[in-house]
Design a protein around this motif. Structure first.
Motif, PDB file in Angstrom:
ATOM      1  N   LEU A  77       0.849  -1.197   0.000  1.00  0.00           N
ATOM      2  CA  LEU A  77       0.000   0.000   0.000  1.00  0.00           C
ATOM      3  C   LEU A  77       0.887   1.251   0.000  1.00  0.00           C
ATOM      4  O   LEU A  77       1.441   1.624   1.046  1.00  0.00           O
ATOM      5  N   PRO A  78       1.037   1.923  -1.137  1.00  0.00           N
ATOM      6  CA  PRO A  78       1.919   3.093  -1.213  1.00  0.00           C
ATOM      7  C   PRO A  78       1.567   4.172  -0.188  1.00  0.00           C
ATOM      8  O   PRO A  78       2.458   4.835   0.349  1.00  0.00           O
ATOM      9  N   SER A  79       0.288   4.344   0.098  1.00  0.00           N
ATOM     10  CA  SER A  79      -0.099   5.383   1.064  1.00  0.00           C
ATOM     11  C   SER A  79       0.417   5.051   2.461  1.00  0.00           C
ATOM     12  O   SER A  79       0.765   5.948   3.237  1.00  0.00           O
ATOM     13  N   PHE A  80       0.424   3.790   2.782  1.00  0.00           N
ATOM     14  CA  PHE A  80       0.942   3.378   4.084  1.00  0.00           C
ATOM     15  C   PHE A  80       2.440   3.668   4.141  1.00  0.00           C
ATOM     16  O   PHE A  80       2.955   4.194   5.121  1.00  0.00           O
ATOM     17  N   ARG A  81       3.127   3.329   3.070  1.00  0.00           N
ATOM     18  CA  ARG A  81       4.570   3.600   2.975  1.00  0.00           C
ATOM     19  C   ARG A  81       4.812   5.110   3.139  1.00  0.00           C
ATOM     20  O   ARG A  81       5.696   5.538   3.877  1.00  0.00           O
ATOM     21  N   ALA A  82       3.964   5.902   2.453  1.00  0.00           N
ATOM     22  CA  ALA A  82       4.126   7.362   2.505  1.00  0.00           C
ATOM     23  C   ALA A  82       3.936   7.866   3.933  1.00  0.00           C
ATOM     24  O   ALA A  82       4.636   8.784   4.376  1.00  0.00           O
ATOM     25  N   ALA A  83       3.020   7.239   4.650  1.00  0.00           N
ATOM     26  CA  ALA A  83       2.763   7.681   6.028  1.00  0.00           C
ATOM     27  C   ALA A  83       3.947   7.367   6.937  1.00  0.00           C
ATOM     28  O   ALA A  83       4.214   8.107   7.887  1.00  0.00           O
TER      29      ALA A  83
ATOM     30  N   LEU B 132      -9.792  -3.526   7.922  1.00  0.00           N
ATOM     31  CA  LEU B 132     -11.258  -3.594   7.940  1.00  0.00           C
ATOM     32  C   LEU B 132     -11.797  -3.570   6.506  1.00  0.00           C
ATOM     33  O   LEU B 132     -12.687  -4.348   6.145  1.00  0.00           O
ATOM     34  N   ARG B 133     -11.225  -2.683   5.698  1.00  0.00           N
ATOM     35  CA  ARG B 133     -11.657  -2.599   4.293  1.00  0.00           C
ATOM     36  C   ARG B 133     -11.374  -3.920   3.561  1.00  0.00           C
ATOM     37  O   ARG B 133     -12.173  -4.398   2.774  1.00  0.00           O
ATOM     38  N   LEU B 134     -10.212  -4.470   3.865  1.00  0.00           N
ATOM     39  CA  LEU B 134      -9.817  -5.743   3.234  1.00  0.00           C
ATOM     40  C   LEU B 134     -10.856  -6.833   3.534  1.00  0.00           C
ATOM     41  O   LEU B 134     -11.355  -7.503   2.622  1.00  0.00           O
ATOM     42  N   VAL B 135     -11.187  -7.012   4.809  1.00  0.00           N
ATOM     43  CA  VAL B 135     -12.112  -8.105   5.150  1.00  0.00           C
ATOM     44  C   VAL B 135     -13.524  -7.815   4.646  1.00  0.00           C
ATOM     45  O   VAL B 135     -14.234  -8.727   4.224  1.00  0.00           O
TER      46      VAL B 135
ATOM     47  N   LEU C 191      -5.531   5.576   0.437  1.00  0.00           N
ATOM     48  CA  LEU C 191      -5.374   4.263   1.078  1.00  0.00           C
ATOM     49  C   LEU C 191      -6.505   3.291   0.709  1.00  0.00           C
ATOM     50  O   LEU C 191      -6.262   2.161   0.293  1.00  0.00           O
ATOM     51  N   MET C 192      -7.750   3.775   0.825  1.00  0.00           N
ATOM     52  CA  MET C 192      -8.880   2.875   0.579  1.00  0.00           C
ATOM     53  C   MET C 192      -8.915   2.418  -0.880  1.00  0.00           C
ATOM     54  O   MET C 192      -9.229   1.269  -1.175  1.00  0.00           O
ATOM     55  N   ALA C 193      -8.563   3.335  -1.780  1.00  0.00           N
ATOM     56  CA  ALA C 193      -8.549   2.973  -3.200  1.00  0.00           C
ATOM     57  C   ALA C 193      -7.479   1.911  -3.459  1.00  0.00           C
ATOM     58  O   ALA C 193      -7.676   0.995  -4.269  1.00  0.00           O
ATOM     59  N   GLU C 194      -6.369   2.015  -2.739  1.00  0.00           N
ATOM     60  CA  GLU C 194      -5.304   1.016  -2.911  1.00  0.00           C
ATOM     61  C   GLU C 194      -5.739  -0.353  -2.390  1.00  0.00           C
ATOM     62  O   GLU C 194      -5.462  -1.384  -3.001  1.00  0.00           O
ATOM     63  N   VAL C 195      -6.442  -0.335  -1.264  1.00  0.00           N
ATOM     64  CA  VAL C 195      -6.954  -1.614  -0.723  1.00  0.00           C
ATOM     65  C   VAL C 195      -7.968  -2.205  -1.705  1.00  0.00           C
ATOM     66  O   VAL C 195      -7.947  -3.405  -1.994  1.00  0.00           O
ATOM     67  N   ASP C 196      -8.846  -1.347  -2.238  1.00  0.00           N
ATOM     68  CA  ASP C 196      -9.856  -1.825  -3.189  1.00  0.00           C
ATOM     69  C   ASP C 196      -9.198  -2.452  -4.420  1.00  0.00           C
ATOM     70  O   ASP C 196      -9.650  -3.476  -4.929  1.00  0.00           O
ATOM     71  N   GLU C 197      -8.136  -1.818  -4.885  1.00  0.00           N
ATOM     72  CA  GLU C 197      -7.445  -2.336  -6.067  1.00  0.00           C
ATOM     73  C   GLU C 197      -6.820  -3.701  -5.764  1.00  0.00           C
ATOM     74  O   GLU C 197      -6.891  -4.636  -6.580  1.00  0.00           O
ATOM     75  N   PHE C 198      -6.249  -3.805  -4.583  1.00  0.00           N
ATOM     76  CA  PHE C 198      -5.656  -5.085  -4.159  1.00  0.00           C
ATOM     77  C   PHE C 198      -6.754  -6.165  -4.116  1.00  0.00           C
ATOM     78  O   PHE C 198      -6.570  -7.282  -4.605  1.00  0.00           O
ATOM     79  N   CYS C 199      -7.905  -5.804  -3.569  1.00  0.00           N
ATOM     80  CA  CYS C 199      -9.010  -6.770  -3.460  1.00  0.00           C
ATOM     81  C   CYS C 199      -9.527  -7.162  -4.850  1.00  0.00           C
ATOM     82  O   CYS C 199      -9.955  -8.301  -5.059  1.00  0.00           O
ATOM     83  N   ARG C 200      -9.494  -6.197  -5.766  1.00  0.00           N
ATOM     84  CA  ARG C 200      -9.929  -6.508  -7.135  1.00  0.00           C
ATOM     85  C   ARG C 200      -9.022  -7.581  -7.747  1.00  0.00           C
ATOM     86  O   ARG C 200      -9.478  -8.499  -8.425  1.00  0.00           O
ATOM     87  N   LEU C 201      -7.738  -7.479  -7.459  1.00  0.00           N
ATOM     88  CA  LEU C 201      -6.799  -8.496  -7.952  1.00  0.00           C
ATOM     89  C   LEU C 201      -7.074  -9.858  -7.325  1.00  0.00           C
ATOM     90  O   LEU C 201      -7.022 -10.897  -7.980  1.00  0.00           O
TER      91      LEU C 201
END
Lengths: 580, 108
Positions: A86-92, A158-161, A103-113
């Motif tokens: 998650l690039p946003s997490f790294r940035a933080a 939470l978003r992941l699950v 962050l949420m968009a990155e999690v969503d993209e991961f879940c799409r994969l």
């Protein structure tokens, strides 16, 4: 999920020829150690795990033409770290004052994969994201500030699950447990990371192997179903024959008493999700049952136990007797006893029974129970929660049976109602669970995921019906499945599955009656059934041979039944057809 | 360093090799013996195995002495490939690193 059927079957037959589950690890760190541990772990089911190129999570999940997908694995394990995924997490981490809107968009993209990959494989395990406890993030305000690492981690998980919970073949494994069990000092290892790009300490990886195995056992129907407990100094403190009900250590302002109440609470929680509880104790039955019924601090009461053998006989004999009564295989039993000699006796007599080492210190009993990883389930259904109630009802049924002049009178007196309905999405979790857990009355012992079973049922040539049973003593819930496949003028019964809880009450005959009538309504003239033997489905062939209308000329042929004159409904059964 | 401590270092290395073997396939498992070749041309230890072995030994040294003993020489491949040639050269390396940080207990 053919591999599950295959695995279960082969495990039951021989220890030397085990079919391994093929797995692919997709991770953003070097997973060589982890796959090594996984491949060398001898507990069932065994795994042959390959690694996708580490650090190429997106490519590995998205691109099915990569070499790692050449042979589709049965299982994909996706183990990633938030700072790399998650690039946003790294940035933080790099800049605590960043604005992590993405962050949420990155999690969503991961879940799409993950979702994309879930369409290609039978099962995916995704680990939750964790971070080192050495990372204090923003310290005091790490949970308060949107860019706090801990804050972001909670939201991302939470978003992941939430995103993945609708995917029936995807399970999120809780990696935080592995770090805690390994201990903060051993969770991460600088030498491993900087010299080998190994993401976690070796103890974390060993804990992960435990959980992956437990999860696979749950998915392959290897969950333990019955806990058999001793009483004196196990369920309560003291020997009731010596100290009486009043002298037992249970509850109150007593560390041992409190620990034993906690133990009973955890046992009750297991019972509430469908694990049966039983008692095998050397005691006076009346005295012991009186304590269970009347001791004010008992959490478990008589109705919580599916059965018991409380007497002075050998515990191995009693255990065998109890599992026969409850229709549970020995490989589904956990035996808990404070006495090492009794544990040794049971382990020696029945190697397939799980006999955990039990701590001497009663304060450690609750933790010892919680550490057992053999009770995982892929889903919890209302039928699970009501399983123990069924045995209470069964005791009442048996009491009536004893009073009845004949079996026929007894069956008539039960007022049994069978409700048949086409498989629906609402019933799919329970029906799939039944398909995957039932061993005895199971014609073909197919094991499938929810999505696979649903897809099969929706094929134009296939039909699946579910059966619910209730009688004057209670509702057993959804306990049967019939799956038919139409070819030409013949219907082949692919699935004939009935819970052992209701076997012998003419539900079997009712299911055949329904299958025959449904096939006839489809304009077919013959109903066939191919019995696939396993070490445990002998009751099914006995039913087909001795109590059904099916016949076969020789052992190589399928059973068949002419639909000119379909078998009648048993007169003790009231049938409700919910498909009308 | 006493001979008792040297013997203990060897047994600690052998225990670490057993740890490492838990994750190696059967054909790559490393013989658990003081005479085993590790990263020498005849040995079975690859670079990843060396990293795991370093971690396992450092872990066990920490348990034994209560102190950090760094065996990795900041990843200096030349030093490490020499040190990890055999179990005995590795034991000498461990003793050297431990002595340089004075971590061994005075008495066993």
């Amino acid at each position: 999920m053919w591999y599950i059927a295959q695995t279960v079957r082969v495990f039951s037959r021989t220890k030397n020829k085990m079919t391994k589950i093929s797995a692919l690890l997709v991770s953003d760190f070097n997973g060589e150690s982890f796959t090594g541990y996984l491949n060398n772990d001898t507990r069932a089911p065994q795994i042959a795990c390959q690694m996708a190129p580490f650090g190429q999570v997106v490519q590995s999940l998205a691109d099915e033409t990569l070499p790692c997908w050449r042979e589709t694995p049965d299982l994909v394990l996706v183990w990633t770290t938030p700072e790399r995924q998650l690039p946003s997490f790294r940035a933080a981490i790099d800049n605590p004052l960043c604005q992590p809107e993405l962050l949420m968009a990155e999690v969503d993209e991961f879940c799409r994969l993950i979702q994309q990959a879930a369409g290609r494989v039978r099962t995916i395990f995704v680990t939750s994201w964790v971070m080192s406890s050495a990372n204090r993030g923003l310290g005091l305000i790490d949970l308060k500030q949107n860019s706090g690492c801990a804050h972001m981690l909670l939201r991302a998980n939470l978003r992941l699950v939430e995103n993945l919970k609708g995917l029936t073949n995807v399970y999120v494994l809780n990696a935080q447990r592995w770090l805690e069990l390994a201990g903060a000092a051993r969770a991460y290892d600088s030498t491993l990371w900087y010299m080998g790009k190994v993401g976690f300490g070796l103890d974390v990886q060993k804990q992960a192997v435990h959980d992956v195995k437990a999860a696979l056992q749950a998915l392959t129907g290897m969950t333990r179903k019955l806990i058999v407990l001793d009483l004196d100094d196990t369920l309560w403190g003291g020997i009731i024959g010596d100290v009486g009900l009043e002298g037992l250590r249970l509850g109150g302002h007593d560390p041992v008493g409190e620990a034993l109440v906690d133990l009973q609470r955890y046992l009750k929680a297991l019972k509430n999700r469908g694990i049966l509880l039983g008692i095998v104790s050397k005691n006076e039955e009346n005295l012991a049952l009186q304590a269970i019924s009347q001791h004010p601090e008992m959490v478990l009461r008589v109705e919580d136990f599916a059965g018991w053998r409380i007497n002075w006989k050998d515990k191995a004999d009693n255990l065998l007797d109890l599992v026969k009564e409850l229709n549970v295989g020995l490989q589904s039993v956990v035996f808990i006893d404070d006495n090492p000699a009794e544990r040794f006796r049971i382990q020696k007599a029945f190697p397939e029974v799980l006999v955990p080492e039990w701590p001497k210190d009663k304060l450690r009993y609750p933790a010892a129970l919680q550490a057992l990883d053999c009770f995982d389930l892929p889903a919890i259904t209302p039928e699970d929660a009501a399983r123990s109630d069924h045995f209470l009802a069964e005791r009442l049924r048996k009491a009536v049976q004893t009073e009845s002049a004949s079996v026929s009178d007894w069956l008539q007196g039960l007022d049994t109602t069978v409700t048949v309905e086409p498989l629906s999405l609402a019933h799919l979790p329970r029906a799939t669970q039944l398909l995957n857990k039932t061993n005895q009355m199971n014609l073909s012992t197919r094991r499938m995921t929810e999505s696979e079973f649903w897809a099969w049922s929706q094929n134009n040539d296939n039909r699946v019906w579910t059966f619910r049973v209730s009688d004057r003593f209670g509702d057993a819930g959804l306990i049967g499945i019939v799956g038919l496949q139409q070819k030409g003028t013949t219907a082949t019964m692919v699935d004939f599955v009935l819970s052992c809880r209701v076997m012998g009450r003419r539900i079997e005959e009712t299911m055949v009656h329904v299958a025959a009538h449904k096939a006839k309504q489809l304009g077919l003239n013959c109903l066939c059934a191919t019995y696939r033997p396993t070490p445990r489905n002998q009751p099914c062939v006995e039913f087909l041979e001795k109590r059904s209308a099916f016949r076969r000329q020789n052992a190589d042929e399928p059973y068949s039944l002419s639909l000119d004159n379909p078998p009648p409904l048993p007169d003790c059964i009231k049938l409700i057809d919910g498909s009308k | 360093m006493s001979s008792l401590q040297s013997a203990r270092v060897i047994s600690l290395i052998l225990a670490a090799i057993e740890d490492l073997n838990l994750q190696l396939p059967p054909e790559r498992k490393i013989p658990v013996s003081p005479d085993t070749n590790l990263a020498s041309p005849e040995g079975l230890l690859d670079s990843m195995g060396m990293v795991i072995l370093i971690s396992c030994i450092e872990d066990r040294l920490r348990e034994w002495t209560g102190a950090e003993v760094i065996l990795s020489n900041e990843g200096d491949a030349t030093v490490l490939s020499q040190a990890f040639r055999t179990v005995r050269t590795l034991a000498a390396h461990v003793v050297h690193c431990a002595n340089s940080t004075r971590v061994f207990p005075d008495k066993e």
